[in-house]
Write an enzyme that holds these catalytic residues in place. Structure first.
Site, short mmCIF file in Angstrom:
data_model
loop_
_atom_site.label_atom_id
_atom_site.label_comp_id
_atom_site.label_asym_id
_atom_site.label_seq_id
_atom_site.Cartn_x
_atom_site.Cartn_y
_atom_site.Cartn_z
N SER A 168 -102.78 41.77 -120.37
CA SER A 168 -102.79 41.43 -118.95
C SER A 168 -102.53 39.94 -118.83
CB SER A 168 -104.17 41.74 -118.35
OG SER A 168 -104.33 41.09 -117.10
N TYR A 181 -113.60 42.06 -117.98
CA TYR A 181 -112.19 42.45 -118.11
C TYR A 181 -111.37 41.33 -118.76
CZ TYR A 181 -107.58 44.18 -116.69
OH TYR A 181 -106.28 44.62 -116.68
C1 BGC Z 1 -105.54 43.92 -113.35
C2 BGC Z 1 -105.16 44.10 -111.89
C3 BGC Z 1 -104.67 42.80 -111.30
C4 BGC Z 1 -103.63 42.14 -112.19
C5 BGC Z 1 -103.23 40.76 -111.70
C6 BGC Z 1 -104.37 43.31 -114.07
O1 BGC Z 1 -104.64 43.17 -115.43
O2 BGC Z 1 -105.90 45.17 -113.91
O3 BGC Z 1 -106.28 44.58 -111.16
O4 BGC Z 1 -104.10 43.05 -110.03
O5 BGC Z 1 -104.11 42.04 -113.50
O6 BGC Z 1 -104.34 39.98 -111.35
#
Ligand code: BGC
Length: 283
Positions: A168, A181
């Site tokens: 991410s 996260y």
């Molecule tokens: C998350 C999303 C978020 C995106 C950008 C992703 O890794 O799961 O919820 O919109 O990152 O912030």
């Protein structure tokens, strides 16, 4: 009037998928929805047989299977929790029995359990770390074992196997209210790079994709009203939300021999989200 905003097409191009993966066998975790579903379908369009892992929503997984069959490839669905060691081992056994081997692992399954830090429970912390990070470890370990056992088959691929870790932008961008996260994604970066370094000499390529804001169920609140979409666009220089297909095309390329010399890299597919957009007009 309907407030839904991210326009159905969002301006994303409709592109056909080149058949770069004919004869290869793939396993995609969390493939019943969102990015995983998009990746599973694109790998199938590229000619790969696909094992569709899921943990909830059997019907959604079945509809991915039906679509894959429509592309003329083999497909099977496998229910397994990626954070459970025994279930992961059983999943690989089932896929390898059915397909003969696995050439491509897309480590995609992931979730969010958002909370202000002072309220975050140990359960919320552990859930996210165990699915997002430990799950990638367990699946990558099984894949490496299979790739090493089989070795390179030149008619199939120049590599003994390919692993794509779904990370991410939050492996780089800190995220208040999402410490669990962001920590899991920072962990994926070092897991991917350490593993890539360790197995490169075995002709196993390990890379990651770092998606930005992609229109999926995980972040519905970020795009399903006019206000939310407008606020989101202040973070995306390219001016549109990403679609699962944007990530899927990157995954097909990373899984194919077209990217044979790409080892241990994170490919950001984020419309520029990591370019510190606030600095376009400030600083
Ligand atoms: C998350 C999303 C978020 C995106 C950008 C992703 O890794 O799961 O919820 O919109 O990152 O912030």
């Amino acid at each position: 009037m309907n407030q839904a905003v991210a326009p159905p097409t969002s301006g994303a191009p409709e592109l056909s998928i080149p058949r770069l993966l004919a004869g290869q066998k793939a396993l995609v975790t969390g493939a019943n929805s969102g990015i995983g579903q998009g990746v599973a379908l694109a790998l199938g369009q590229a000619g790969a047989d696909v094992a569709v892992n899921y943990v909830v929503d059997d019907d959604a997984a079945q509809s991915v299977i039906d679509k894959l069959h429509g592309f003329g490839v083999k497909a099977m669905k496998i229910k397994a929790d990626v954070s459970d060691e025994d279930q992961v081992a059983a999943m690989f056994k089932q896929a390898i029995n059915a397909f003969g081997t696995i050439d491509i692992l897309v480590n995609n399954a992931g979730l969010q359990r958002d909370s202000a830090f002072h309220d975050m429970t140990l359960e919320q912390w552990n859930k996210v770390i165990s699915v997002n990070l430990t799950g990638q470890f367990l699946c990558a370990r099984e894949a490496v074992r299979e790739f090493t056992r089989r070795g390179v088959i030149p008619e199939v691929s120049c590599a003994a196997g390919k692993i794509i870790c779904m990370s991410s932008v939050h492996q780089e961008i800190p995220w208040a209210g999402h410490a669990n996260y962001a920590s899991s994604k920072g962990g994926i970066k070092m897991l991917m790079e350490s593993l890539a370094q360790e197995v490169a000499s075995l002709k196993i390529r390990v890379n990651a994709i770092a998606p930005g804001a992609i229109r999926t169920p995980i972040n519905t609140n970020a795009w399903n009203t006019k206000e939310a979409y407008k606020a989101l666009m202040t973070l995306v220089p390219y001016g549109r939300i990403g679609e699962p297909e944007d990530i899927a095309r990157a995954a097909v390329w990373l899984a194919s021999d077209q990217s044979d010399y790409v080892v241990g890299t994170t490919l950001f597919v984020d419309g520029g989200m990591t370019l510190a957009p606030g600095f376009a007009t400030g600083g």
